[in-house]
Design an enzyme around this catalytic site. Sequence first.
Site, PDB file in Angstrom:
ATOM      1  CE1 TYR A   1      -9.547  -2.470 -22.868  1.00  0.00           C
ATOM      2  CE2 TYR A   1      -8.884  -1.065 -21.290  1.00  0.00           C
ATOM      3  CZ  TYR A   1      -9.601  -2.281 -21.695  1.00  0.00           C
ATOM      4  OH  TYR A   1     -10.056  -2.812 -20.924  1.00  0.00           O
TER       5      TYR A   1
ATOM      6  NE  ARG B   1       2.811  -1.676   0.067  1.00  0.00           N
ATOM      7  CZ  ARG B   1       3.683  -1.224   0.936  1.00  0.00           C
ATOM      8  NH1 ARG B   1       4.647  -0.452   0.410  1.00  0.00           N
ATOM      9  NH2 ARG B   1       3.588  -1.209   2.325  1.00  0.00           N
TER      10      ARG B   1
ATOM     11  CE  LYS C   1      -6.924  -7.295 -22.186  1.00  0.00           C
ATOM     12  NZ  LYS C   1      -6.903  -5.873 -22.698  1.00  0.00           N
TER      13      LYS C   1
ATOM     14  CG  ASP D   1      -1.334  -0.630 -24.809  1.00  0.00           C
ATOM     15  OD1 ASP D   1      -0.924  -1.758 -24.973  1.00  0.00           O
ATOM     16  OD2 ASP D   1      -2.508  -0.309 -24.095  1.00  0.00           O
TER      17      ASP D   1
HETATM   18  C1  LIG Z   1      -7.111  -4.671 -22.314  1.00  0.00           C
HETATM   19  C2  LIG Z   1      -6.160  -3.558 -22.571  1.00  0.00           C
HETATM   20  C3  LIG Z   1      -5.731  -2.770 -21.562  1.00  0.00           C
HETATM   21  C4  LIG Z   1      -6.064  -2.691 -20.059  1.00  0.00           C
HETATM   22  O1  LIG Z   1      -5.510  -4.040 -19.408  1.00  0.00           O
HETATM   23  P1  LIG Z   1      -6.302  -4.851 -18.193  1.00  0.00           P
HETATM   24  O2  LIG Z   1      -5.316  -5.977 -18.152  1.00  0.00           O
HETATM   25  O3  LIG Z   1      -7.668  -5.372 -18.770  1.00  0.00           O
HETATM   26  O4  LIG Z   1      -6.386  -3.796 -17.226  1.00  0.00           O
HETATM   27  C5  LIG Z   1      -5.004  -1.595 -21.958  1.00  0.00           C
HETATM   28  N1  LIG Z   1      -4.499  -1.531 -23.286  1.00  0.00           N
HETATM   29  C6  LIG Z   1      -4.932  -2.540 -24.281  1.00  0.00           C
HETATM   30  C7  LIG Z   1      -4.610  -2.214 -25.762  1.00  0.00           C
HETATM   31  C8  LIG Z   1      -5.805  -3.365 -23.866  1.00  0.00           C
HETATM   32  O5  LIG Z   1      -6.302  -4.264 -24.941  1.00  0.00           O
END
Ligand SMILES: *Cc1c(COP(=O)(O)O)cnc(C)c1O
Length: 394
Positions: free
Chosen positions: A102, A50, A198, A173
Amino acid sequence: MELQFLTRCLYGTNDFENVENTGSISFPIYQTATFKHPGVGQSTGFDYSRLQNPTRQHLEEILASLENAKKSFAFSSGMAAITALMEIFEPGDELIADADLYGGSIRLFDNVSNKNGIKFTRINLSKEDPREYITKKTKAIYIETPTNPMMNVIDIQEMARIAKENDLLLIVDNTFLSPYFQNPIDLGADIVVHSGTKFLGGHNDTLAGFVVTSNEEIIEKMSFIIKTVGSGLAPFDSWLIIRGIKTLALRMEKAQENAFKIVKFLQNNKKVKKVYYPGIEGHKGYEIMKKQARGFGSMISFEVESSELAKTILKSTKLIPFAESLGGTETLLTYPTTQTHADVPEDIRIANGITDSVLRLSVGIEDVGDLIKDLDQAFRAYELDDKAVCLQGA
Ligand SMILES: *Cc1c(COP(=O)(O)O)cnc(C)c1O
């Protein structure tokens, strides 16, 4: 030896000192929950997974290196990363967040962070000046650029300047471009977050998320938070993201090349009202993108002439799946209204331009001719539907 980006995608910092040297080319998956101590008060550097695990640590070193940062923390999803990051704030703190984020981030801020006493002021930061909204309690500015799904572009350097002047943190982000195309920390951001699900993972098969920073105070806080809340990425999933990142550069290049061709196809289609892609010269954010990024990415949103057409396209593509998510090898078609942004209040969604005629494409690495053929037949399926209705009417 200073390694360049493409090499760092494979080797990271090239630091294998923490693992037994068996000659293994692929980094081992340390599928263990705990570690033996050599003696009282002694540690191999690993105590319990962890807190830290060698496979996760290797991944974290690679990503920190790709973002030109001191440290990255790998979480079980992008949302887990953002949730953990919100723990650096205290009840009463305020954040200025871009309006077009998002959907999951908006849901987190409105329903969880808010409940924990953190307040969010949401404005369109590609147009509005955050300085008008800064109060004594404001602690950070939170942005995505390009935004999801409307592809608004925010000037990261400008935001960083405003943040510094007002003693705020700038959080970016960077999911949509990945470190291959954009490095916000080099542009003055304090913290970068990623959905590793992604482009980093890149194969639509694993969830992951990251918090990346060079700020020592935040590194200390995040080290405490990740071991305390327990949402660090598991060893096997860490290994899958390590493997995904090996081809990050190749995938991003190919997907972008495909995206440009699909943008052309969409622009030449009379049933498409508007194409949102920051690589189009007329796009509002084009010049800023050229200044702050090394590419435009492979995310395209487009508005078709009616919601009926949008729905017909969604059910008519044969190759391209109608599915949530982005950044993988497979092209995906998304309907923000009912998927990624379903939980965003309707008035905000519409104000952001996300109408029920907007579709989002995450372009993958298939043969682009096949993708265009598939989209073309999906648009034509609507014409056939149209005719059927006319015939019935007659
Ligand atoms: C998908 C996404 C998230 C969240 O990520 P997860 O891996 O699905 O929890 C956050 N920010 C953006 C821009 C995203 O496309």
